[in-house]
Scaffold this active site. Structure first.
Site, mmCIF file in Angstrom:
data_model
loop_
_atom_site.group_PDB
_atom_site.id
_atom_site.type_symbol
_atom_site.label_atom_id
_atom_site.label_comp_id
_atom_site.label_asym_id
_atom_site.label_seq_id
_atom_site.Cartn_x
_atom_site.Cartn_y
_atom_site.Cartn_z
ATOM 1 C CB SER A 158 21.754 3.032 77.034
ATOM 2 O OG SER A 158 22.877 3.474 77.749
ATOM 3 C CB SER A 159 20.138 5.021 81.197
ATOM 4 O OG SER A 159 19.657 5.893 80.200
#
Length: 303
Positions: free
Chosen positions: A154-155
């Site tokens: 994700s991030s």
């Protein structure tokens, strides 16, 4: 108007769990962070045994080092997800343990500074510092600084992709990267109007806004990795989830890498949603995804 995803489209293991993701309350962010850490044993299990695990100081950046064996080992630098505002060494401990055991490489989990307390460029700078620490000090811990790879979810996948390009530009060889549903587009141009369980568009917009303040150029490749020069980046595996607002942008990044002449492979987990890889105690697909990443990284890290 947003459209709800029909439940029958989800994998039964996903469908069995309630979607309890609500709006982020900035006033309760510390409470949310504690809850994510506290829920890790339920979501991900206790984690597999690893030969040696220790917390280290990577030139001022807190990290956790997982060594699956003795002797000089290649290193996977891992950056956790959580919208740049959440997650850490506890939330991703089981995932990093499994990645180390399955790959045979050491895993260095980076506890980078979080927004909104520490907005951009704090997180990518911390990742660069951890990579530099491996190169300068890793030999004392029997780490092979000449065999480094990157991974993240994700991030954290976003930060890994940024680190790969920045490392290339700094003359540092990265052998490979494995990214789980990475965030790529701050404009959210491909999120659509279907409401999937898990990650919600309003929450992601808030995360982007506190991670990248208004004065920062969001078109810069340190913010939008797909907009940079992708030539010469390391062989890349991108794992996505079928029912995730990030799937189109993540797969678009992989396609752009291929157009730039980079070895790039994408796998989409059918019936799955954002965040599934960390939830090793919930989803069979999580183990399969880690196996894919471990195999990809091990192949390119082999001497």
């Amino acid at each position: 108007m947003s459209r709800l995803l029909p439940p029958e489209r989800l994998h039964p293991q996903v469908r069995a769990l309630p979607d309890v993701t609500g709006p982020i309350d900035p006033a309760r962010l510390d409470e949310q962070r504690r809850a994510v850490a506290d829920n890790t044993p339920v979501e991900a299990g206790a984690g597999v045994p690893v030969h040696h695990v220790e917390d280290v100081d990577a030139d001022g950046v807190p990290c956790r080092l997982y060594r699956p064996a003795d002797g000089p080992l290649p290193v996977i630098v891992y950056t956790h997800g959580g919208g740049w505002v959440d997650g850490g060494l506890t939330s991703h401990d089981p995932l990093c343990r499994l990645l180390a055991v399955r790959s045979g490489a050491a895993v260095l989990a980076v506890d980078y500074r979080l927004a909104p307390e520490h907005p951009f460029p704090a997180a990518p700078d911390d990742v660069d510092r951890a990579i530099d620490w491996v190169r300068s000090s890793g030999a004392a811990l029997s780490l092979d600084a000449g065999r480094v790879a990157l991974s993240g979810d994700s991030s954290g996948g976003h930060l890994a992709a940024v680190a790969a390009r920045r490392s290339r530009d700094r003359g540092i060889e990265v052998r490979a990267q494995a990214l789980f549903y990475p965030v790529m587009d701050p404009a959210g141009t491909t999120w659509g109007d279907v409401v999937f369980p898990g990650l919600k568009a309003p929450n992601l917009r808030w995360c982007w806004d506190v991670f990248v303040p208004a004065h920062v150029d969001r078109g810069h490749p340190d913010v939008s990795p797909a907009r940079g020069d992708l030539r010469g980046l390391p062989p890349t595996l991108v794992v996505t989830a079928e029912h995730d607002i990030l799937t189109t942008e993540a797969e678009g990044y992989a396609a752009a890498l291929a157009e730039a002449g980079v070895s790039s492979v994408t796998f989409r987990a059918q019936g799955q949603v954002h965040g599934f890889v960390r939830r090793l105690a919930r989803f069979d697909a999580a183990h399969a995804a880690v196996d894919l990443a471990a195999g990809h990284l091990a192949r390119h890290l082999s001497a």
